[in-house]
Design an enzyme around this catalytic site. Sequence first.
Site, PDB file in Angstrom:
ATOM      1  N   LYS A   1       0.817  -1.218   0.000  1.00  0.00           N
ATOM      2  CA  LYS A   1       0.000   0.000   0.000  1.00  0.00           C
ATOM      3  C   LYS A   1       0.852   1.270   0.000  1.00  0.00           C
ATOM      4  O   LYS A   1       0.513   2.253  -0.677  1.00  0.00           O
ATOM      5  CB  LYS A   1      -0.942   0.001   1.196  1.00  0.00           C
ATOM      6  CG  LYS A   1      -2.050  -1.042   1.113  1.00  0.00           C
ATOM      7  CD  LYS A   1      -3.003  -0.923   2.287  1.00  0.00           C
ATOM      8  CE  LYS A   1      -4.086  -1.979   2.225  1.00  0.00           C
ATOM      9  NZ  LYS A   1      -5.072  -1.843   3.315  1.00  0.00           N
TER      10      LYS A   1
ATOM     11  N   GLY B   1     -16.471  -7.754  11.041  1.00  0.00           N
ATOM     12  CA  GLY B   1     -15.286  -7.286  10.334  1.00  0.00           C
ATOM     13  C   GLY B   1     -15.414  -7.331   8.827  1.00  0.00           C
ATOM     14  O   GLY B   1     -14.868  -6.471   8.117  1.00  0.00           O
TER      15      GLY B   1
END
Length: 299
Positions: free
Chosen positions: A69, A260
């Site tokens: 990322k 989640g």
Amino acid sequence: MYTNKTKIFGILGFPLGHTLSPWIHNTLFEYSKYDGVYLVFENEEWPKLGLSPLKIAGVKGLSVTIPFKEWAFQIASSACEASKTMKASNTLLFEGEEIIAKNTDGEGALRSILETDPSLLSPKDSSTILVLGSGGSAKGILFSLVKHLQSKKNFKTDKKPAKKIRILARNHIAVSDMIQSLGVEGIVSAISNEEVYDHKEDISLVIHTTPVGMKGVGGDTLLEKHFFHKEMTLFDIVYNPLETELVKLAKAKRSKIIPGYSMLLYQGIRQFEYFTKLEVEKKWIKKIEKILLSQLKNR
């Protein structure tokens, strides 16, 4: 059926044997009748290889996951505000010679909360949000939370939001750096373990952002069972297993739970919208949620 007009997208990361992103995107392509395909590009050498092979192959956009990322943000021609703040991106769009970086992690978490109970993020409510952890996920979620609380739509005066956000993490330096980079002193601050228990009745929402509880990851939960209460909501962004130890502790005290996989779903939906410039219909979301649940139950 794929043709030379089919647009190619995919996920870039390592390892990717666990990824559920293809289920999200390929199902959305099917429902929207968009001529696209979403593939898995697993390699631990992407920074060395570069993105030229993918661009030559006609790839139009990428989801980016760990550990790439930060690299994705660095190689982009331009980036969104969230990416610039976090110095990390989970989405890349190829437009001509340009590489445009986006980050949908915080948006995914924000929408997960709002879809469950919008009152949890009312800026006029003086209860506290507790964020556990100080890594990249925490930073992305904090960025979106603060932006939402400060938005003119939700708070039309020059006053600061009544709601406060506290961060509990072992890395105190990372917490301080995160608060400073976000520029949110006064709204966001650190809290100690002792203070958390002293003020637990004021906490309405807990967001757990660390890997603790994830399948294959060890470590003790940051909170104990007696911390939770029935007026509290826990959002644990870990989705495999479906119920982490932290979730079990919260459920035992009748706290509400935001699953989640909800963040995974909504950050993926936002990526799809960036990829295709189409809006996801609500009736598709429940169907994809069922697919994700089915996949997770089999893992």
